[in-house]
Scaffold this motif. Sequence first.
Motif, short mmCIF file in Angstrom:
data_model
loop_
_atom_site.label_atom_id
_atom_site.label_comp_id
_atom_site.label_asym_id
_atom_site.label_seq_id
_atom_site.Cartn_x
_atom_site.Cartn_y
_atom_site.Cartn_z
N LYS A 2 -69.53 35.83 102.86
CA LYS A 2 -70.17 35.25 101.69
C LYS A 2 -69.53 35.85 100.44
N HIS A 4 -69.65 36.20 96.48
CA HIS A 4 -70.39 36.06 95.23
C HIS A 4 -69.36 35.99 94.12
N PHE A 42 -79.22 40.43 92.74
CA PHE A 42 -77.78 40.68 92.88
C PHE A 42 -77.48 42.17 92.90
N ILE A 45 -77.41 43.72 96.15
CA ILE A 45 -76.18 43.49 96.93
C ILE A 45 -75.05 44.35 96.39
N ASN A 46 -74.86 44.32 95.09
CA ASN A 46 -73.81 45.11 94.43
C ASN A 46 -74.41 45.79 93.21
N THR A 53 -67.76 39.92 94.75
CA THR A 53 -68.46 40.74 95.75
C THR A 53 -68.40 39.99 97.07
N VAL A 55 -69.60 39.81 100.98
CA VAL A 55 -70.47 40.25 102.07
C VAL A 55 -69.79 39.81 103.36
N VAL A 61 -70.86 45.24 102.56
CA VAL A 61 -70.46 44.68 101.26
C VAL A 61 -69.19 45.38 100.78
N THR A 63 -66.57 45.60 97.46
CA THR A 63 -66.46 45.29 96.04
C THR A 63 -65.09 45.73 95.52
#
Length: 203
Positions: A2, A4, A42, A45-46, A53, A55, A61, A63
């Motif tokens: 995924k 972002h 968000f 997640i980060n 970002t 996943v 995750v 980055t």
Amino acid sequence: MKLHFSPNSCSNGIHVILEEIGVPYESVRVNFQNREQFSEGFRAINPKGKVPTLVRDDGSVLTEYQAIAFWLGRSFPEAGLLAQDIEGQARALELMDYMVATVHMRGFTFIFAPQRFTAVEAAHDEIRAHGRGIVTDGFAQLGEVLGGRDWLLGDYSIADATMFYLTTWGRGREIPMPDNVSTFHDRMLARPAVQRMLAKSAV
């Protein structure tokens, strides 16, 4: 996986890489205008509140642009986006670090957000001009690397997807670039993966 992302941000480069690889992934838009990068959801997640970002399938995750690009290139060698030898990989990282850390962060950030550096509005034009100078010099240097080749490292790679987001910004701000860099941008626009990325990010 995924991704972002935010349209017309540096995450476009990672979006292109994912399209070039051709594996299934989901793209999740982060609306910067609504400051969604700072939202609780968000940030869970980060915590850095940044795109891109990624996943991964195991839920972990990843980055930072260069780290994501490098991981994708190494993880999907069949796509041919990263050299298999250490010298070739080092050269790809060298180029990406210059493009992200210098041309993007020290150049375009001055152009896009002079208010980050001073609240004195009278100084903003001078800061933008400083940024344009860095970007113009950056394009000149990248043009030297590109030379008469189609792609920065000879073969198409993650470095080219990186330069594409910069040339997109450069054209949008009418920043001069060498003829071979401008032609490179047109060459990128013709790639099916880039066309798919642009269609997805426009939705």
